[in-house]
Design an enzyme around this catalytic site. Structure first.
Site, PDB file in Angstrom:
ATOM      1  N   HIS A 122      -5.893   2.901   0.964  1.00 32.74           N
ATOM      2  CA  HIS A 122      -5.192   3.928   1.608  1.00 32.74           C
ATOM      3  C   HIS A 122      -5.763   4.686   2.769  1.00 32.74           C
ATOM      4  CE1 HIS A 122      -2.956   2.855  -1.923  1.00 32.74           C
ATOM      5  NE2 HIS A 122      -3.649   3.552  -2.869  1.00 32.74           N
ATOM      6  N   ASP A 134       0.997  -1.253  -0.098  1.00 32.92           N
ATOM      7  CA  ASP A 134      -0.086  -0.081  -0.039  1.00 32.92           C
ATOM      8  C   ASP A 134       1.011   1.242  -0.164  1.00 32.92           C
ATOM      9  OD1 ASP A 134      -1.391   2.379   0.816  1.00 32.92           O
ATOM     10  OD2 ASP A 134      -3.003   0.875   1.625  1.00 32.92           O
ATOM     11  N   HIS A 135       1.157   1.969  -1.123  1.00 33.81           N
ATOM     12  CA  HIS A 135       2.157   2.818  -1.268  1.00 33.81           C
ATOM     13  C   HIS A 135       1.964   4.123  -0.521  1.00 33.81           C
ATOM     14  CE1 HIS A 135      -0.345   4.307  -4.490  1.00 33.81           C
ATOM     15  NE2 HIS A 135       0.026   5.398  -4.226  1.00 33.81           N
TER      16      HIS A 135
HETATM   17  P1  NAD Z   1       1.404  -1.762 -17.178  1.00 36.47           P
HETATM   18  O1  NAD Z   1       0.142  -1.983 -18.238  1.00 36.47           O
HETATM   19  O2  NAD Z   1       2.041  -0.425 -17.639  1.00 36.47           O
HETATM   20  O3  NAD Z   1       2.378  -3.052 -17.489  1.00 36.47           O
HETATM   21  C1  NAD Z   1       2.143  -4.227 -17.341  1.00 36.47           C
HETATM   22  C2  NAD Z   1       3.193  -5.164 -17.552  1.00 36.47           C
HETATM   23  O4  NAD Z   1       2.847  -6.582 -17.606  1.00 36.47           O
HETATM   24  C3  NAD Z   1       4.167  -5.052 -18.877  1.00 36.47           C
HETATM   25  O5  NAD Z   1       5.415  -5.070 -18.397  1.00 36.47           O
HETATM   26  C4  NAD Z   1       3.603  -6.122 -19.757  1.00 36.47           C
HETATM   27  O6  NAD Z   1       4.718  -6.506 -20.542  1.00 36.47           O
HETATM   28  C5  NAD Z   1       3.337  -7.150 -18.665  1.00 36.47           C
HETATM   29  N1  NAD Z   1       2.459  -8.258 -19.027  1.00 36.47           N
HETATM   30  C6  NAD Z   1       1.342  -7.880 -19.319  1.00 36.47           C
HETATM   31  N2  NAD Z   1       0.398  -9.135 -19.792  1.00 36.47           N
HETATM   32  C7  NAD Z   1       1.543 -10.275 -19.689  1.00 36.47           C
HETATM   33  C8  NAD Z   1       1.667 -11.508 -20.128  1.00 36.47           C
HETATM   34  N3  NAD Z   1       0.612 -12.319 -20.281  1.00 36.47           N
HETATM   35  N4  NAD Z   1       3.049 -12.180 -19.647  1.00 36.47           N
HETATM   36  C9  NAD Z   1       3.885 -11.510 -19.308  1.00 36.47           C
HETATM   37  N5  NAD Z   1       3.848 -10.087 -19.106  1.00 36.47           N
HETATM   38  C10 NAD Z   1       2.832  -9.594 -19.223  1.00 36.47           C
HETATM   39  O7  NAD Z   1       0.997  -1.657 -15.783  1.00 36.47           O
HETATM   40  P2  NAD Z   1       1.281  -0.773 -14.404  1.00 36.47           P
HETATM   41  O8  NAD Z   1       0.851   0.392 -14.779  1.00 36.47           O
HETATM   42  O9  NAD Z   1       2.780  -0.888 -14.717  1.00 36.47           O
HETATM   43  O10 NAD Z   1       0.701  -1.495 -13.092  1.00 36.47           O
HETATM   44  C11 NAD Z   1       1.197  -2.775 -12.808  1.00 36.47           C
HETATM   45  C12 NAD Z   1       0.619  -2.973 -11.508  1.00 36.47           C
HETATM   46  O11 NAD Z   1       0.887  -2.114 -10.547  1.00 36.47           O
HETATM   47  C13 NAD Z   1      -0.983  -3.200 -11.428  1.00 36.47           C
HETATM   48  O12 NAD Z   1      -1.369  -4.080 -10.625  1.00 36.47           O
HETATM   49  C14 NAD Z   1      -1.222  -1.789 -11.098  1.00 36.47           C
HETATM   50  O13 NAD Z   1      -2.580  -1.860 -10.320  1.00 36.47           O
HETATM   51  C15 NAD Z   1      -0.324  -1.410 -10.235  1.00 36.47           C
HETATM   52  N6  NAD Z   1      -0.097  -0.249  -9.825  1.00 36.47           N
HETATM   53  C16 NAD Z   1       0.578   0.900 -10.830  1.00 36.47           C
HETATM   54  C17 NAD Z   1       0.813   2.029 -10.452  1.00 36.47           C
HETATM   55  C18 NAD Z   1       1.347   2.971 -11.425  1.00 36.47           C
HETATM   56  O14 NAD Z   1       1.654   3.980 -11.105  1.00 36.47           O
HETATM   57  N7  NAD Z   1       1.613   2.598 -12.559  1.00 36.47           N
HETATM   58  C19 NAD Z   1       0.495   2.440  -9.218  1.00 36.47           C
HETATM   59  C20 NAD Z   1       0.078   1.368  -8.017  1.00 36.47           C
HETATM   60  C21 NAD Z   1      -0.233   0.248  -8.426  1.00 36.47           C
END
Ligand code: NAD
Length: 498
Positions: free
Chosen positions: A241, A178-179
């Site tokens: 959060h 939980d950031h």
């Molecule tokens: P994103 O869509 O930018 O990246 C997804 C990643 O998953 C990519 O590297 C993609 O290649 C990989 N991927 C997708 N399908 C795949 C498969 N079948 N096999 C292998 N790799 C696969 O997503 P994100 O924004 O980086 O978010 C990732 C997680 O972090 C999510 O659970 C999101 O809710 C959480 N999160 C993200 C943020 C943020 O700031 N981006 C903040 C809080 C939480």
């Protein structure tokens, strides 16, 4: 150097937004500050084909974009390896295991492994099952799973996910991110409370009238429409959060600062949350969805016109609620919480409002004596303000409000990698205090499910607040009927903090 900081970190989703914007810069900062030894390595795992060189280049670019050009980036990036991967294919895991074993041996990592799942949540369960079935968790050192939000969609799905990941990892090995718990001033709440003789004796229903927690964003749903439209503010912000902040503000002093003691006090807060029955939801909670409006001088569209959002969407982009904690310390003290997108200002603050003194002896022109407030500024500015009354200089015995302010010299920009840096470091040290235990997750989903089930059954009259406002009027009435009002966020800024 901390013991056991040697580790192989596998980042699933290494070409994604989270990895690039938060994880690589955070790892770099740990490296730069000497908190990572030479004995660490990272395997980036994602779908696309990429060479190690290509991946290292992307790591360097991500760090430079977040932190500026750095001299030792090549040395840092040389610890990064890449493996193209299909999450549901055993062969992929078998190749990954082979690479992991080789790297482990090369860097003398003692079989310590951190699996960081930075991908869409629907893959979490599958990955955990494969990690075990294909032998990646079969190590001589520690194994830890770091998992991003959302942890399920409701209590049932969270239970199912938990069951899957528990087949491969014990509760002690699971680090649910939980950031907000990585944020400096959120971590400061327990110190402010438990290290100050002037606060703790007053921290109860005899002296505090109400507590207000606001987390407002000016951004809209951006490119997250597909995810957000099936989630909403209640699940995306409040379940995790906001309720975590409530727990930190309300918990009893722990016996000691160990992970178990702190978590068990937080769990007791969740257990004390007043259950709200279906027919009472509208007495306690208000939902909103943004309409069009003006943010920073620019016209912005309504939520229903955002990309990948249903044009008839019933999803809330704002939620305000009154949370009651039915225990001895807090009986009768409302915790008002609100969070939303496209609001007037970007801010996360806690306002603790103390009760009025019994009688006002001092004349204040045209108003009552101000109540004492303690304001905890979480982001973008970080600090603390205590609102007191003092004699107006020069005049008669007139009271006027004065503010004592403390501001952290830390970072003042939203979403810096700071929080992730602390959380990654904690995970490498094996300190799970600032990660959420399953019991906290389960209680908070049970609380939120009651509300979301009612809201799913009833169509809301959306949009009901203009972009650039502080939410629907009903959120103001929620407090007014108790004789309170939201303290205007823009009037509460910490002075001299920028
Ligand atoms: P994103 O869509 O930018 O990246 C997804 C990643 O998953 C990519 O590297 C993609 O290649 C990989 N991927 C997708 N399908 C795949 C498969 N079948 N096999 C292998 N790799 C696969 O997503 P994100 O924004 O980086 O978010 C990732 C997680 O972090 C999510 O659970 C999101 O809710 C959480 N999160 C993200 C943020 C943020 O700031 N981006 C903040 C809080 C939480």
């Amino acid at each position: 150097m901390e013991p056991n900081m040697t580790s192989l970190i596998m980042i699933f989703g290494a070409t994604g937004d989270l990895a690039k914007r938060k994880l690589f810069p955070s790892l770099y900062r740990l490296f730069e500050r000497g908190k990572l030894s030479e004995q660490f390595a990272v395997i980036g795992v994602a779908r696309r084909q990429l060479s190690n060189d290509g991946f290292q280049q992307s790591v360097k670019e991500s760090v430079a974009a977040a932190l500026g050009e750095k001299g030792n980036l090549d040395q840092f990036a040389s610890h990064f390896y890449y493996q193209s991967h299909d999450v549901s294919d055993s062969d992929s895991y078998i190749s990954l295991k082979k690479l992991a074993d080789e790297i482990d041996e090369h860097y003398h990592l003692n079989g310590n492994r951190i699996f960081y799942l930075a991908m869409a949540p629907e893959f979490f369960g599958t990955i955990a099952l494969h990690l075990k079935a294909d032998g990646l968790t079969d190590v001589t050192g520690y194994k830890r799973l770091v998992i991003e939000k959302p942890f399920g969609h409701d209590l049932e799905s969270a239970k199912e996910l938990n069951k899957q990941i528990r087949t491969a990892f014990s509760e002690e090995e699971i680090y649910r991110i939980d950031h907000y718990l990585g944020k400096e001033m959120v971590r400061n709440i327990e110190v402010i409370r438990f290290a100050n003789a002037i606060f703790e004796p007053l921290w109860n229903n005899r002296y505090i009238s109400n507590i207000q927690i606001t987390s407002s964003e000016t951004l809209g749903v951006e490119e997250r429409g597909r995810y957000y439209d099936s989630s909403g503010a209640l699940r995306d912000m409040l379940q995790n959060h906001m309720l975590q902040i409530v727990a930190l503000l309300a918990m009893e002093p722990p016996i000691s600062l160990t992970t178990d003691e702190i978590r068990s006090e937080k769990v007791r807060v969740f257990r004390s949350l007043r259950t709200i029955e279906s027919h009472e939801i509208s007495d306690y909670f208000v939902r909103g969805q943004y309409g069009e409006g003006i943010i920073n001088g620019e016209q912005v569209p309504k939520y229903r016109d955002e990309p990948m959002v249903d044009t008839e969407s019933n999803t809330e982009t704002f939620v305000a609620g009154k949370v009651m904690i039915d225990n001895f310390r807090w009986a009768g003290v409302p915790f008002y919480i609100r969070t939303g997108k496209r609001m007037e200002t970007k801010s996360t603050k806690v306002v603790i409002q103390f009760k009025d003194i019994p009688m006002n002896l001092y004349y204040q022109p045209e108003k009552m004596l101000n109540p004492n407030l303690l304001v905890i500024h979480i982001q973008p500015e970080e600090g603390l303000t205590l609102h007191l009354n003092a004699k107006q200089a020069g005049g008669h015995l007139n009271a006027q409000e004065v503010k004592l302010s403390f501001s952290n010299s830390g970072t003042y920009t939203m979403n810096t990698p700071e929080g992730y840096e602390k959380l990654l470091f904690d995970c490498m040290r094996g300190d799970a205090t600032n990660f959420t235990h399953w019991d906290e997750v389960a209680y908070s989903w049970a609380f939120v499910d009651k509300i979301s089930q009612v809201w799913a059954r009833t169509k809301a009259d959306f949009p009901n607040y203009p972009s650039g406002s502080m939410g629907p009027e009903a959120a103001d009435r929620l407090l007014e009927k108790d004789g309170y009002h939201w303290w205007p966020i823009t009037d509460l800024e910490v002075e001299n903090c920028r």
